[in-house]
Write an enzyme that holds these catalytic residues in place. Structure first.
Site, PDB file in Angstrom:
ATOM      1  CG  ASN A   8      -3.703  -3.609  20.868  1.00  0.00           C
ATOM      2  OD1 ASN A   8      -3.583  -4.825  20.710  1.00  0.00           O
ATOM      3  ND2 ASN A   8      -2.702  -2.770  20.707  1.00  0.00           N
ATOM      4  NE  ARG A  66      -1.555  -4.086  16.852  1.00  0.00           N
ATOM      5  CZ  ARG A  66      -0.475  -4.452  17.538  1.00  0.00           C
ATOM      6  NH1 ARG A  66      -0.544  -4.580  18.841  1.00  0.00           N
ATOM      7  NH2 ARG A  66       0.650  -4.674  16.925  1.00  0.00           N
ATOM      8  CG  HIS A 119       5.209  -2.032  14.371  1.00  0.00           C
ATOM      9  ND1 HIS A 119       6.553  -2.263  14.498  1.00  0.00           N
ATOM     10  CD2 HIS A 119       4.655  -2.334  15.570  1.00  0.00           C
ATOM     11  CE1 HIS A 119       6.818  -2.703  15.716  1.00  0.00           C
ATOM     12  NE2 HIS A 119       5.677  -2.758  16.390  1.00  0.00           N
ATOM     13  CG  HIS A 135       6.784   1.598  15.471  1.00  0.00           C
ATOM     14  ND1 HIS A 135       5.495   2.091  15.615  1.00  0.00           N
ATOM     15  CD2 HIS A 135       6.980   0.778  16.533  1.00  0.00           C
ATOM     16  CE1 HIS A 135       4.957   1.590  16.720  1.00  0.00           C
ATOM     17  NE2 HIS A 135       5.843   0.781  17.279  1.00  0.00           N
ATOM     18  NE  ARG A 170       9.143  -9.083  19.463  1.00  0.00           N
ATOM     19  CZ  ARG A 170       8.232  -8.254  18.993  1.00  0.00           C
ATOM     20  NH1 ARG A 170       8.259  -7.869  17.730  1.00  0.00           N
ATOM     21  NH2 ARG A 170       7.281  -7.781  19.778  1.00  0.00           N
ATOM     22  CD  GLU A 220       5.730   8.921  19.953  1.00  0.00           C
ATOM     23  OE1 GLU A 220       5.259   9.362  21.010  1.00  0.00           O
ATOM     24  OE2 GLU A 220       5.144   8.074  19.249  1.00  0.00           O
ATOM     25  CD  GLU A 231       0.395   1.068  16.851  1.00  0.00           C
ATOM     26  OE1 GLU A 231       0.810   1.367  17.992  1.00  0.00           O
ATOM     27  OE2 GLU A 231       0.675   0.007  16.288  1.00  0.00           O
TER      28      GLU A 231
HETATM   29  P1  ADP Z   1       5.042  -0.678  22.862  1.00  0.00           P
HETATM   30  O1  ADP Z   1       5.901  -1.119  21.716  1.00  0.00           O
HETATM   31  O2  ADP Z   1       4.841  -1.743  23.880  1.00  0.00           O
HETATM   32  O3  ADP Z   1       3.765   0.026  22.452  1.00  0.00           O
HETATM   33  P2  ADP Z   1       6.181   1.933  23.443  1.00  0.00           P
HETATM   34  O4  ADP Z   1       5.971   2.450  22.069  1.00  0.00           O
HETATM   35  O5  ADP Z   1       5.505   2.640  24.563  1.00  0.00           O
HETATM   36  O6  ADP Z   1       5.920   0.386  23.624  1.00  0.00           O
HETATM   37  O7  ADP Z   1       7.773   1.991  23.723  1.00  0.00           O
HETATM   38  C1  ADP Z   1       8.332   1.447  24.865  1.00  0.00           C
HETATM   39  C2  ADP Z   1       9.797   1.799  24.891  1.00  0.00           C
HETATM   40  O8  ADP Z   1       9.926   3.234  24.888  1.00  0.00           O
HETATM   41  C3  ADP Z   1      10.522   1.278  26.121  1.00  0.00           C
HETATM   42  O9  ADP Z   1      11.791   0.748  25.764  1.00  0.00           O
HETATM   43  C4  ADP Z   1      10.710   2.542  26.941  1.00  0.00           C
HETATM   44  O10 ADP Z   1      11.853   2.474  27.732  1.00  0.00           O
HETATM   45  C5  ADP Z   1      10.902   3.577  25.853  1.00  0.00           C
HETATM   46  N1  ADP Z   1      10.697   4.936  26.363  1.00  0.00           N
HETATM   47  C6  ADP Z   1       9.565   5.485  26.833  1.00  0.00           C
HETATM   48  N2  ADP Z   1       9.808   6.744  27.277  1.00  0.00           N
HETATM   49  C7  ADP Z   1      11.128   6.971  27.097  1.00  0.00           C
HETATM   50  C8  ADP Z   1      12.006   8.070  27.360  1.00  0.00           C
HETATM   51  N3  ADP Z   1      11.574   9.199  27.916  1.00  0.00           N
HETATM   52  N4  ADP Z   1      13.303   7.942  27.023  1.00  0.00           N
HETATM   53  C9  ADP Z   1      13.768   6.798  26.473  1.00  0.00           C
HETATM   54  N5  ADP Z   1      13.001   5.738  26.192  1.00  0.00           N
HETATM   55  C10 ADP Z   1      11.702   5.820  26.503  1.00  0.00           C
END
Ligand code: ADP
Length: 401
Positions: free
Chosen positions: A7, A95, A184, A212, A245, A337, A388
Site C-alpha cells: 500500500n 492497493r 474504503h 469505517h 477532512r 474498533e 485490507e
Molecule cells: P488509517 O485510516 O490511517 O488507517 P486507523 O484506522 O489506524 O488509521 O485509525 C486511526 C484513528 O484511530 C486515529 O484517530 C486514532 O486516534 C484512532 N485510534 C486508535 N486507537 C484508538 C483508541 N484506543 N481509542 C480511540 N481512538 C483510537
C-alpha cells in the site's frame, strides 16, 4: 505460494507478506517519511508461530525504490529474513485508490493497465500517483511476480445511478466522469464478509451498514451483500467528518471563500482536505488526543466529538431508510474498533430504531470480532477488525489462480 501486499502512499509504503499455503502472515511493516529531509522510520515485524519480533530503524529513505529495496533486504536477511530471495514471491497485490469507471475488478497489471490507472490521476491526484510509483518500482524489483491492482472503489460498483449521480448537468458525468465512486471498498467488503461468516449466512442474504472510522471515515449501505450507497463521493472528501477532512458541507462554501477571502481555489482544496474535520474544530486530529482533551473539559474537543458522532448517526438514519431492513451494523478501523465512547455516543437514542447497545459488552472484550448488542436488539452490532491487506491478498490469489 507467497503474496506480498503493498500500500504505497506519497511518503510511505505499508506491506504484508502472506504465505498462502499455510495461511499465515510472515512479516509486515511500514516505511514512513520517504523522501523527507528528517530521518525515515521503518517498522518491520517478523512473525513466527505466536511470537512477533518488531524492529524499528531510523534512516533517511531517499525514495520509493530505496524504500522497497530496504524492505526486500529485511525480508531476505540471512539471519532474520523470512524468504531466501525475491523469486519466492509469486505475486504482489497493490492497493490502488481510484479505479474510476475503468476498473471494477482486481486486475493483472501490464503496460496498458498502468496507462489507464495513470489516466485516472485527475480523479485522485493525491493517491493514484503514489500507487503508480509503487507499481513501477515493484515491477522492477519483483520481475518474476504477477502484479495485481486491487481498487478501493471496486466494491461500490453495484451502487445504482440514483445514488451515484450528482444532480449536476448530465454532461459533466458523461464527459468528465463526475459521479460518486466511494472508497474504503476493500475494508467495507472485508468486514461484511466477516460478518456473514460469523452469522453463518451467505453475504447475499444480508443487509448491513458498515462504519469505517479511521483517519478517513466512510459508511456503506449494503443490500443483499452489495454496496448500494456510500458516504464518500467522487473523492474521499465527502460524507463523514474525518481527522482533517470536512466531509459534507454546503457546496457554495468554496465559492463564498473565493469571493470573500484571499484564498485561492487550491488553498481552499487544502483547507477542506487537511485543515478541516476534527482538526478544524479543535486543532487536534488524533481521536485519542481529542477524547483526552474532552475529558479534561476542552469545550472545542467536546463539540468536535458531538459533531463527529452526530454525522455518523445521520448516515445510520439515512441508510436504515435506504435498506428498509438491516441485519447488522458494523464498526471497524482505528476509532470504530478501539473507541467504546464513540460507539456508545453513535448508538445512543437509536434504540427505537432497533439498535440497542449493551454498555458492558461495548466496553470490554479483546481486540477481535465480537457482538455488542443486547439480547433484545433487533439489529446486531458488531466490532470487526478490518484487514485490507488480507482482502487484497485473497483478491490477488483469486486472480492469479
Ligand atoms: P488509517 O485510516 O490511517 O488507517 P486507523 O484506522 O489506524 O488509521 O485509525 C486511526 C484513528 O484511530 C486515529 O484517530 C486514532 O486516534 C484512532 N485510534 C486508535 N486507537 C484508538 C483508541 N484506543 N481509542 C480511540 N481512538 C483510537
Amino acid at each position: 505460494m507467497k503474496i506480498l501486499v503493498i500500500n504505497t502512499g506519497s511518503s510511505s509504503i505499508k506491506y504484508k507478506l502472506f504465505s498462502i499455503d499455510n495461511n499465515t502472515v510472515l512479516a509486515y511493516g511500514n516505511l514512513e517519511k520517504i523522501g523527507e529531509s528528517d530521518r525515515g522510520r521503518h517498522t518491520h515485524v517478523v512473525l513466527s508461530g505466536t511470537s512477533e519480533n518488531e524492529s524499528v530503524q531510523y534512516n533517511p529513505i531517499l525514495n520509493h525504490t530505496e524504500g522497497l529495496n530496504t524492505i526486500v533486504s529485511l525480508l531476505t536477511d540471512p539471519e532474520t529474513g523470512v524468504i531466501r530471495d525475491v523469486s519466492e514471491i509469486d505475486a504482489v497485490g497493490h492497493r490502488v485508490v481510484h479505479g474510476a469507471e475503468t476498473f471494477w475488478e482486481p486486475t493483472i497489471i501490464n503496460d496498458q493497465v498502468l496507462d489507464a490507472i495513470r489516466e485516472n490521476i485527475p480523479l485522485a491526484p493525491l493517491h493514484n500517483p503514489a500507487n503508480i510509483l509503487g507499481i513501477e518500482v515493484a515491477r522492477k524489483i519483483f520481475p518474476s511476480a504477477s502484479q495485481v491492482a486491487v481498487f478501493d472503489t471496486a466494491f461500490h460498483h453495484s451502487i445504482p445511478p440514483k445514488a451515484y449521480l450528482y444532480a449536476l448537468p448530465y454532461e459533466l458525468y458523461s464527459s468528465l466522469k463526475i459521479r460518486r465512486y466511494g472508497f474504503h471498498g476493500t475494508s467495507h467488503h472485508f468486514v461484511a464478509e466477516e460478518t456473514a461468516r460469523l452469522l453463518n449466512k451467505p453475504l447475499s442474504d444480508l443487509n448491513l451498514i458498515t462504519i469505517h472510522l479511521g483517519n478517513g471515515g466512510s459508511m456503506t449501505a449494503i443490500e443483499k451483500g452489495k454496496s448500494v450507497d456510500t458516504s464518500m463521493g467522487m473523492t474521499p472528501l465527502e460524507g463523514l467528518i474525518m481527522g482533517t477532512r470536512s466531509g459534507d458541507i454546503d457546496p457554495s462554501i468554496p465559492y463564498f471563500l473565493v469571493e470573500n477571502s484571499s484564498m485561492s481555489i487550491a488553498e481552499i482544496n487544502t483547507l477542506l482536505n487537511k485543515q478541516s474535520g476534527l482538526k478544524g474544530i479543535c486543532d487536534l486530529n488524533d481521536m485519542r488526543d481529542i477524547m483526552t482533551a474532552a475529558k479534561k473539559g476542552d469545550e472545542r474537543a467536546q463539540t468536535a466529538l458531538e459533531m463527529y458522532t452526530y454525522r455518523i448517526k445521520k448516515y445510520i438514519g439515512a441508510y436504515l431508510a435506504v435498506l428498509g431492513e438491516v441485519d447488522a451494523i458494523i464498526f471497524t478501523a482505528g476509532i470504530g474498533e478501539h473507541a467504546p465512547e464513540i460507539r456508545a455516543q453513535v448508538c445512543k437514542g437509536l434504540e427505537k430504531l432497533g439498535i440497542v447497545l449493551d454498555k458492558a459488552k461495548n466496553k470490554s472484550g479483546a481486540n477481535k470480532s465480537r457482538e455488542i448488542q443486547t439480547d433484545v436488539s433487533p439489529i446486531r452490532i458488531f466490532i470487526i477488525p478490518t484487514d485490507e491487506e488480507l482482502k487484497i491478498a485473497r483478491e490477488t490469489l483469486g486472480l492469479i489462480q
